[in-house]
Design an enzyme around this catalytic site. Structure first.
Site, PDB file in Angstrom:
ATOM      1  N   GLY A  98       0.892  -1.210   0.072  1.00 37.14           N
ATOM      2  CA  GLY A  98      -0.067   0.002  -0.094  1.00 37.14           C
ATOM      3  C   GLY A  98       0.847   1.287  -0.088  1.00 37.14           C
ATOM      4  CB  THR A  99       4.593   1.908  -0.655  1.00 35.72           C
ATOM      5  OG1 THR A  99       4.932   1.036   0.115  1.00 35.72           O
ATOM      6  CG2 THR A  99       5.302   3.072  -0.873  1.00 35.72           C
ATOM      7  CG  HIS A 123       9.553  17.040   1.146  1.00 42.83           C
ATOM      8  ND1 HIS A 123       9.451  15.395   1.448  1.00 42.83           N
ATOM      9  CD2 HIS A 123      10.332  17.204   0.199  1.00 42.83           C
ATOM     10  CE1 HIS A 123      10.245  14.968   0.440  1.00 42.83           C
ATOM     11  NE2 HIS A 123      10.661  15.711  -0.333  1.00 42.83           N
ATOM     12  CG  ASN A 125       8.681  11.249   1.095  1.00 50.56           C
ATOM     13  OD1 ASN A 125       8.695  11.695   0.092  1.00 50.56           O
ATOM     14  ND2 ASN A 125       8.832   9.952   1.090  1.00 50.56           N
ATOM     15  CG  ASN A 135       6.658  -1.354   5.219  1.00 55.21           C
ATOM     16  OD1 ASN A 135       6.284  -1.126   4.011  1.00 55.21           O
ATOM     17  ND2 ASN A 135       7.905  -1.614   5.407  1.00 55.21           N
ATOM     18  CG  HIS A 182     -33.756 -33.740   9.516  1.00 55.28           C
ATOM     19  ND1 HIS A 182     -32.698 -34.090   9.440  1.00 55.28           N
ATOM     20  CD2 HIS A 182     -33.991 -33.600  10.950  1.00 55.28           C
ATOM     21  CE1 HIS A 182     -31.844 -34.350  10.460  1.00 55.28           C
ATOM     22  NE2 HIS A 182     -32.868 -34.098  11.465  1.00 55.28           N
ATOM     23  CB  SER A 312     -42.034 -13.782 -14.646  1.00 55.99           C
ATOM     24  OG  SER A 312     -42.135 -14.340 -15.890  1.00 55.99           O
ATOM     25  CE  LYS A 318     -42.511 -17.574 -11.265  1.00 58.82           C
ATOM     26  NZ  LYS A 318     -41.753 -17.153  -9.966  1.00 58.82           N
ATOM     27  CG  ASN A 320     -40.232 -14.329  -8.700  1.00 61.22           C
ATOM     28  OD1 ASN A 320     -41.008 -15.005  -8.712  1.00 61.22           O
ATOM     29  ND2 ASN A 320     -39.328 -13.908  -9.925  1.00 61.22           N
ATOM     30  CD  GLU A 325     -34.811 -14.524  -6.088  1.00 60.32           C
ATOM     31  OE1 GLU A 325     -34.783 -13.573  -6.981  1.00 60.32           O
ATOM     32  OE2 GLU A 325     -35.894 -15.220  -6.134  1.00 60.32           O
TER      33      GLU A 325
END
Length: 455
Positions: A98-99, A123, A125, A135, A182, A312, A318, A320, A325
């Site tokens: 990711g630097t 600046h 940096n 890092n 079940h 549909s 119809k 849904n 979903e």
């Protein structure tokens, strides 16, 4: 296109004149034209908070002049308002540390600050990145972004769904229906009990996510390049973490083991596991609802859900379970993201993990998906859910598993024989039990009472 010349340690490069980024951002922008996934703005915002906190600590330590610190803070505020969004163009598919995104933030802050100051003040940096390294800043930004989205977006949305379900439980407490295990008939329960199971799943997810947030509160800041803290003053990590806690009204601490913080991403794996658990529960809830709402004439039809749009292009009338979903599709995407995050976290080589951008991209996508899907599912489906009481009562009376209530009176084997006889001869349980001579009518009615079976 109008350009200006910027430079870095590799030399000069042309940069769009109307953009505040510098040479390193431009090199990344040109060299990584891969797909269209950009570094999420949640990460950029986290960086802005981090740079602001670092500037305040550097000012307090006497290593950054007040004029510079105030300008860094001013530009960070602009970033947080979204004013500078167009100046962060980099792809997720960049250096694995990711630097380049860290430098993108440093350069934008420096160049915007210089523009506002009307002089060469900052600046990227020496000032904006002072006492820091990509890092330790990128993993810190990852944790800040993750905690923020979980606290402010995901948890509130889960709690809204929990509240919605509590309201449904109260409203439908008196309805008794047949249970299913079940995919087969089982003993009765209250409809509110079924809903409470869904609610309990989400409440458990809240607990899991809170534990994950606590883990993510540890920051890598102060570790600099490899975890030794080179070029960071003593207590910088603790001071920045305290400053971030104050800025964000959240709890952050310095990770006591920076070598772990830089190379391991297990906290994010753990946290995303909690998000995956949420996705799994939401998948189950959505599937339950669409099964219960199946029909309208040839399915279970025990509940009705809102009819939001035609279902549909060829079948008139119809409708849904589209919200179910959408939720389940989001859930499977999150499960796929979990695999990506797990694989990426396993690839920390020696003192640094170099899969960090893909980890945080997938993590934040999962958070967004679950947050948005929960909101949509609640508003457009769950809140409007209604029981079909006639259908529930019909199934209840037809169920052979009410015979379970007879176990204490005639024993398991006779009860099983009663159920089998009723099924094979298309009789009610009462008719079968009376025919077999196990009980009289008064006894049967006393023992087989659905209200007594849902205590």
């Amino acid at each position: 296109m109008n350009t200006r010349v910027e430079h870095d340690s590799m030399g000069e490069i042309e940069v769009p004149a109307d953009r505040y980024w510098g040479a390193q951002t431009q090199r990344s922008y040109q060299n990584f034209k891969i797909s269209d996934e950009k570094m999420p703005f949640a990460v950029i915002s986290a960086f802005a908070h981090l740079k602001m906190a670092a500037a305040k600590v550097n000012l307090k330590n006497g290593t950054l002049r007040e004029e510079k610190a105030e300008m860094i803070i001013r530009v960070c505020d602009e970033i947080l308002t979204g004013k500078l969004d167009e100046h962060f163009p980099l792809s997720v598919w960049q250096t694995g540390s990711g630097t380049q995104s860290n430098m993108n933030v440093n350069e934008v802050i420096a160049n915007r600050g210089n523009h506002l100051a009307g002089k060469k003040l900052l600046h990227p940096n020496d000032d904006v990145n002072q006492s820091q390294s990509s890092n330790d800043t990128f993993p810190s930004a990852m944790h800040i972004a993750a905690v923020t989205v979980l606290q402010k977006e995901v948890l509130p949305e889960i709690n809204e769904m929990i509240l919605c379900m509590k309201q449904l439980e109260k409203k439908y407490h008196d309805i008794i229906k047949i249970g299913r295990t079940h995919l087969q008939d089982a003993t009765p329960l209250r409809f509110s009990d079924e809903i409470s199971g869904w609610r309990g799943m989400l409440e458990n997810n809240v607990d899991m996510l809170q534990k994950a947030i606590d883990s993510l509160g540890k920051l890598a800041i102060g570790g600099t390049a490899v975890g030794t803290g080179l070029n960071a003053p003593e207590h910088f990590d603790e001071d920045v973490s305290a400053q971030l806690s104050q800025q964000l009204a959240m709890s952050f601490i310095a990770d006591p083991n920076k070598f772990h913080a830089l190379t391991a991403k297990d906290d994010l794996v753990f946290a995303h596991g909690a998000i995956k658990a949420l996705a799994a529960n939401c998948m189950k809830i959505a599937n339950d609802i669409r099964w219960l709402a199946s029909g309208p004439r040839c399915g279970l039809g025990e509940i009705r859900i809102p009819e939001n749009e035609p279902g549909s292009s060829i079948m008139p009338g119809k409708v849904n379970p589209t919200q179910c979903e959408a939720m389940t599709m989001c859930a499977v995407q999150v499960m796929g993201n979990d695999a990506t995050i797990g694989f990426a976290a396993s690839q920390g080589n020696f003192e640094l993990n170099v899969f960090m951008p893909v980890i945080i991209y997938n993590f934040l996508q999962s958070c967004t998906l679950m947050c948005d899907a929960l909101r949509s599912f609640r508003i457009h489906c769950v809140a409007g859910l209604q029981p079909n009481q006639e259908k529930m009562e019909a199934y209840l009376q037809q169920s052979l598993m009410l015979v379970t209530a007879l176990n204490p009176y005639i024993g398991y084997e006779k009860a099983a024989k009663t159920a089998r006889y009723a099924y094979e001869n298309n009789l009610t349980l009462k008719a079968a039990c009376l025919h077999l001579g196990y009980l009289d009518e008064e006894q049967f009615d006393r023992y087989v009472d659905a209200k007594k079976m849902v205590k």
